[in-house]
Design an enzyme around this catalytic site. Structure first.
Site, short mmCIF file in Angstrom:
data_model
loop_
_atom_site.label_atom_id
_atom_site.label_comp_id
_atom_site.label_asym_id
_atom_site.label_seq_id
_atom_site.Cartn_x
_atom_site.Cartn_y
_atom_site.Cartn_z
N HIS A 92 67.94 48.23 6.62
CA HIS A 92 66.99 49.51 6.65
C HIS A 92 65.77 48.82 5.91
O HIS A 92 65.78 48.08 5.01
CB HIS A 92 67.37 50.48 5.42
CG HIS A 92 66.44 51.59 5.31
ND1 HIS A 92 66.37 52.87 6.34
CD2 HIS A 92 65.62 51.97 4.72
CE1 HIS A 92 65.57 53.60 6.23
NE2 HIS A 92 65.02 53.27 4.97
N ASN A 145 74.47 48.23 7.56
CA ASN A 145 73.21 48.68 8.12
C ASN A 145 71.97 47.89 7.50
O ASN A 145 72.09 47.49 6.44
CB ASN A 145 72.94 50.10 8.06
CG ASN A 145 71.73 50.81 8.79
OD1 ASN A 145 71.42 50.33 9.90
ND2 ASN A 145 71.17 51.62 8.13
N GLY A 157 66.10 46.51 19.64
CA GLY A 157 67.15 45.32 19.79
C GLY A 157 66.56 43.94 19.17
O GLY A 157 67.26 42.92 19.58
N SER A 158 65.41 44.08 18.31
CA SER A 158 65.06 42.79 17.79
C SER A 158 66.09 41.86 17.07
O SER A 158 66.21 40.76 17.08
CB SER A 158 63.48 42.62 17.39
OG SER A 158 63.75 43.72 16.29
N ARG A 173 71.93 57.65 14.91
CA ARG A 173 72.73 58.79 14.81
C ARG A 173 73.55 58.34 13.49
O ARG A 173 73.89 57.10 12.99
CB ARG A 173 73.88 59.00 15.96
CG ARG A 173 73.22 58.84 17.15
CD ARG A 173 72.62 60.41 17.43
NE ARG A 173 73.42 61.45 17.18
CZ ARG A 173 74.38 62.02 18.19
NH1 ARG A 173 73.92 61.58 19.52
NH2 ARG A 173 75.14 62.87 18.22
#
Ligand code: GRF
Length: 200
Positions: A97, A95, A12-13, A81
């Site tokens: 990455h 998202n 969770g950073s 997921r």
């Protein structure tokens, strides 16, 4: 008032960086909810400590939850997921990455990039599809790997860039704006000795 959900399965950073960024921008009125599919995830602990709403949301309950809870943006940050289309159709999902996609999709991207000997890697923010790390790219930022760069330094720099890039991109999306490199370069590091003409 804009509503966002941040979904994570672990540390969770990035979530914490997002919360702290918008705490400095009260005029934007961003309302944040933290969601995790892992009841023991540290991201939930962070939410509790930061005073942010949080919820354990088992993977199987995503559809039912997003069918009745609307968000302007759903931000994946270490969510482990693959979300199916019936969930993705219920909101706008992005998202982050830790590589320059489409290179090094999937797990351990930082390590695999380093081991491959690439000289430039970086961070990507992208739209989410049901293909792993496969959606259209929204923003990228490079991290250089010198011949003497140690893995730990490289990994740290990737995370530093993530924590700066993700909140800015989220803000841009909430304002229907686009990310530009200058948005991240904006803060003068003080090392330009006046060459930038900005802060001296
Ligand atoms: C980040 O490196 C992100 O790019 C990847 O998972 C990691 C999550 O880290 N998708 P954290 O949970 O935000 O600390």
């Amino acid at each position: 008032m804009k509503k966002i959900a941040v979904m994570g399965s672990g540390n969770g950073s990035n979530f914490e960086a997002i919360v702290k960024y918008f705490a400095q921008k009260p005029e934007m009125g961003v309302d944040i909810t933290c969601l995790s599919d892992n009841v023991n995830a540290y991201i939930l602990e962070r939410a509790k400590n930061l005073g942010i709403k949080y919820k354990y949301l088992p993977f199987e309950q995503n559809c039912a939850y997003f069918a009745v809870n609307n968000f302007d943006l759903i931000v994946l940050a270490g969510y482990m997921r693959i979300l199916p289309d019936d969930v993705l159709n219920l909101g706008k999902f992005i998202n982050i990455h830790p590589s320059l996609l489409p290179a090094f999709k999937g797990k351990d991207a930082i390590y695999r990039a380093y081991e491959a000997g690439v000289k430039v890697s970086g961070v990507t923010v992208h739209h989410v599809t049901s293909e792993l790390d496969g959606g259209k790219i929204i923003a990228q930022y490079p991290v250089l790997i010198g011949n003497l760069t140690h893995f730990d330094e490289f990994e740290k720099e990737i995370h530093n860039v993530e924590h700066k890039l993700y909140p800015i991109v989220i803000e841009k999306l909430l304002k229907d704006d686009v990310f530009d490199f200058n948005d991240l370069l904006g803060g003068c590091s003080g090392t330009c000795e006046g060459g930038c003409g900005g802060c001296h």
